[in-house]
Design an enzyme around this catalytic site. Structure first.
Site, PDB file in Angstrom:
ATOM      1  CE1 TYR A  53      48.644  33.504  17.935  1.00 44.39           C
ATOM      2  CE2 TYR A  53      50.536  34.918  17.464  1.00 44.39           C
ATOM      3  CZ  TYR A  53      49.165  34.707  17.472  1.00 44.39           C
ATOM      4  OH  TYR A  53      48.320  35.688  16.995  1.00 44.39           O
TER       5      TYR A  53
ATOM      6  CE  LYS B 192      46.870  33.798  14.600  1.00 49.24           C
ATOM      7  NZ  LYS B 192      45.434  33.604  14.625  1.00 49.24           N
TER       8      LYS B 192
ATOM      9  CB  SER C 273      49.664  37.523  13.342  1.00 51.02           C
ATOM     10  OG  SER C 273      50.739  38.155  13.978  1.00 51.02           O
TER      11      SER C 273
HETATM   12  P1  NAD Z   1      41.329  36.789  22.445  1.00 48.80           P
HETATM   13  O1  NAD Z   1      41.982  35.695  23.193  1.00 48.80           O
HETATM   14  O2  NAD Z   1      40.850  37.968  23.220  1.00 48.80           O
HETATM   15  O3  NAD Z   1      40.097  36.194  21.616  1.00 48.80           O
HETATM   16  C1  NAD Z   1      40.115  34.914  21.058  1.00 48.80           C
HETATM   17  C2  NAD Z   1      38.803  34.217  21.434  1.00 48.80           C
HETATM   18  O4  NAD Z   1      38.814  32.901  20.883  1.00 48.80           O
HETATM   19  C3  NAD Z   1      38.603  34.074  22.946  1.00 48.80           C
HETATM   20  O5  NAD Z   1      37.357  34.621  23.301  1.00 48.80           O
HETATM   21  C4  NAD Z   1      38.662  32.562  23.179  1.00 48.80           C
HETATM   22  O6  NAD Z   1      37.809  32.163  24.221  1.00 48.80           O
HETATM   23  C5  NAD Z   1      38.237  32.009  21.824  1.00 48.80           C
HETATM   24  N1  NAD Z   1      38.729  30.651  21.515  1.00 48.80           N
HETATM   25  C6  NAD Z   1      40.006  30.182  21.564  1.00 48.80           C
HETATM   26  N2  NAD Z   1      40.049  28.892  21.202  1.00 48.80           N
HETATM   27  C7  NAD Z   1      38.781  28.529  20.881  1.00 48.80           C
HETATM   28  C8  NAD Z   1      38.183  27.307  20.433  1.00 48.80           C
HETATM   29  N3  NAD Z   1      38.893  26.181  20.249  1.00 48.80           N
HETATM   30  N4  NAD Z   1      36.852  27.297  20.212  1.00 48.80           N
HETATM   31  C9  NAD Z   1      36.097  28.407  20.406  1.00 48.80           C
HETATM   32  N5  NAD Z   1      36.610  29.585  20.834  1.00 48.80           N
HETATM   33  C10 NAD Z   1      37.937  29.634  21.068  1.00 48.80           C
HETATM   34  O7  NAD Z   1      42.321  37.249  21.290  1.00 48.80           O
HETATM   35  P2  NAD Z   1      42.277  38.535  20.344  1.00 48.80           P
HETATM   36  O8  NAD Z   1      43.367  39.440  20.741  1.00 48.80           O
HETATM   37  O9  NAD Z   1      40.895  39.053  20.238  1.00 48.80           O
HETATM   38  O10 NAD Z   1      42.719  37.859  18.980  1.00 48.80           O
HETATM   39  C11 NAD Z   1      41.791  37.384  18.027  1.00 48.80           C
HETATM   40  C12 NAD Z   1      42.534  36.723  16.894  1.00 48.80           C
HETATM   41  O11 NAD Z   1      43.448  37.651  16.316  1.00 48.80           O
HETATM   42  C13 NAD Z   1      43.375  35.510  17.323  1.00 48.80           C
HETATM   43  O12 NAD Z   1      43.300  34.530  16.309  1.00 48.80           O
HETATM   44  C14 NAD Z   1      44.770  36.072  17.416  1.00 48.80           C
HETATM   45  O13 NAD Z   1      45.754  35.097  17.202  1.00 48.80           O
HETATM   46  C15 NAD Z   1      44.756  37.082  16.272  1.00 48.80           C
HETATM   47  N6  NAD Z   1      45.749  38.154  16.450  1.00 48.80           N
HETATM   48  C16 NAD Z   1      45.771  38.856  17.628  1.00 48.80           C
HETATM   49  C17 NAD Z   1      46.736  39.841  17.819  1.00 48.80           C
HETATM   50  C18 NAD Z   1      46.798  40.601  19.126  1.00 48.80           C
HETATM   51  O14 NAD Z   1      47.840  41.159  19.437  1.00 48.80           O
HETATM   52  N7  NAD Z   1      45.734  40.668  19.920  1.00 48.80           N
HETATM   53  C19 NAD Z   1      47.668  40.106  16.806  1.00 48.80           C
HETATM   54  C20 NAD Z   1      47.598  39.386  15.612  1.00 48.80           C
HETATM   55  C21 NAD Z   1      46.630  38.401  15.446  1.00 48.80           C
END
Ligand code: NAD
Ligand code: UDP
Length: 341
Positions: free
Chosen positions: A149, A153, A124
């Site tokens: 958080y 990362k 991120s």
């Molecule tokens: P999201 O919460 O929709 O998806 C994450 C998924 O991971 C979920 O389906 C959740 O059930 C699963 N999960 C969490 N912990 C788990 C575990 N221990 N075992 C198995 N599954 C697990 O989030 P997203 O927005 O799709 O983000 C995906 C990734 O991108 C994340 O790592 C997030 O930190 C990163 N990210 C997101 C954003 C944003 O704004 N959405 C920005 C930068 C980085």
């Protein structure tokens, strides 16, 4: 390629699974559904006519993950799984370290055992901390995390860098996302936050469908053109395509690579609200409120490295993002909630 997509039931993961299937890859989802709904699988099937294989596994469960890897023989892992709420991470830092860092360590251990040497990780822009200047380049220093958080990362990036350094056969791609918004054009999948949205776009779409009364814009006296903060919003389908581009790079065996995935354009909160109104012929009600503690004033990417090396760039405009976000919310006013668990 056969690809293990951890967190593939989530917002960005599900959009990426669709693009992977469209390109003839075989994604297998591993997710514990802590922040997602099984209905996502039906929606993916509606869009691409294929229901991807799904393992309901918590990544920290080494035994189950090992069995899955034993059976599936993956070529690559795309690692989305993790908890992502900044506010929750402040209240429950231990949970975030355990879930995000802990699960990444287990995943790497299992990958090593099964000789899976390719990983693309969802990092991120938060790793840059408070930027000294914008646009941000990959060579800019990783900053001080503003919250647990962000710290997870930074820590996972460090672990992956170490792994790439120690094992010359490892291919590690760190993708630093800016602000993902939008949804698949079908309106069948999209972002479905639990409770009151922390992020701007889902808050706006919930106001648009009448779930929230009005948007509060956090601060209008920042040193920007209209006084509101600036971010680099990127359409989630562009982001998904960034992963496909990274897959191609992995085939070239490059070791460690880091890319910003953003549009390179900064948009203020007020500009986003106005674009949303224009795109959807609506008038989102808003009020100005106090600044949100810890907010970065300006944050946007220099995304030229991904273009130069991966031939990837974002193609969707802010208007596309606003239209697709609203289309998803309009068709699913309560997200996946109505769907059967
Ligand atoms: P999201 O919460 O929709 O998806 C994450 C998924 O991971 C979920 O389906 C959740 O059930 C699963 N999960 C969490 N912990 C788990 C575990 N221990 N075992 C198995 N599954 C697990 O989030 P997203 O927005 O799709 O983000 C995906 C990734 O991108 C994340 O790592 C997030 O930190 C990163 N990210 C997101 C954003 C944003 O704004 N959405 C920005 C930068 C980085
Ligand atoms: N924001 C806002 N009202 C909200 C949610 C967010 O004014 O209800 C602002 C926030 O202060 C920031 C921008 O919108 O300036 C983007 O916030 P978001 O949380 O979506 O992304 P991040 O700050 O994590 O990049």
């Amino acid at each position: 390629m056969k690809i293990c997509v951890t967190g593939g039931m989530g917002y960005i993961g599900s959009h990426t699974v669709i693009e992977l299937i469209k390109k003839g890859h075989e994604p297998v989802i591993v997710d514990n559904l802590v922040n997602s709904n099984p209905e996502v699988l039906n929606r993916i099937k509606k869009i691409v006519k294929v229901k991807p294989k799904f393992y309901e596994i918590d990544l920290r469960d080494e035994k189950k993950l090992d069995k899955c890897f034993q059976k599936e023989k993956f070529d690559v892992v795309i690692h989305f799984a993790g908890l992502k709420s900044v506010g929750e991470s402040v209240k429950k830092p231990k949970l975030y370290y355990d879930n995000n860092i802990g699960s990444s360590k287990v995943l790497l251990k299992v990958m090593k055992k099964h000789k899976v040497r390719n990983i693309i990780f969802s990092s991120s822009a938060t790793v840059y901390g408070v930027p000294k200047h914008v646009p941000l380049r990959e060579t800019d220093p990783v900053g001080k995390a503003a919250n647990p958080y962000g710290q997870t990362k930074i820590e996972i990036e460090k672990i992956l860098m170490k792994v790439a350094k120690e094992d010359k056969k490892m291919n590690v791609v760190l993708l630093r996302y800016f602000n993902p918004v939008g949804a698949h054009e079908s309106g069948l999948i999209g972002e479905d936050p639990n409770g009151i949205p922390n992020n701007l776009m889902p808050y706006i779409t919930q106001v648009a469908v009448g779930r929230r009364k009005e948007l509060t814009i956090f601060g209008n006296n920042y040193p920007t053109k209209d006084g509101t903060c600036i971010r680099d919003y990127i359409h989630v389908v562009d982001l998904a395509m960034g992963h496909l581009a990274a897959l191609k790079a992995i085939k070239k065996k490059w070791g460690l690579k880091i890319y910003n995935l953003g549009t390179g354009k900064g948009t203020s909160v007020l500009e986003l609200v106005k674009a949303f109104n224009r795109a959807n012929k609506l008038k989102i009600k808003f009020v100005y409120g106090p600044r949100r503690p810890g907010d970065v004033v300006k944050n946007y990417a220099n995304a030229s490295k991904a273009y130069k090396e991966l031939n990837w760039k974002a193609t969707h405009s802010i208007v596309d993002m606003c239209r697709d976000s609203y289309n998803w919310q309009k068709k699913n006013p309560t997200g996946y909630q109505k769907a059967k668990k």
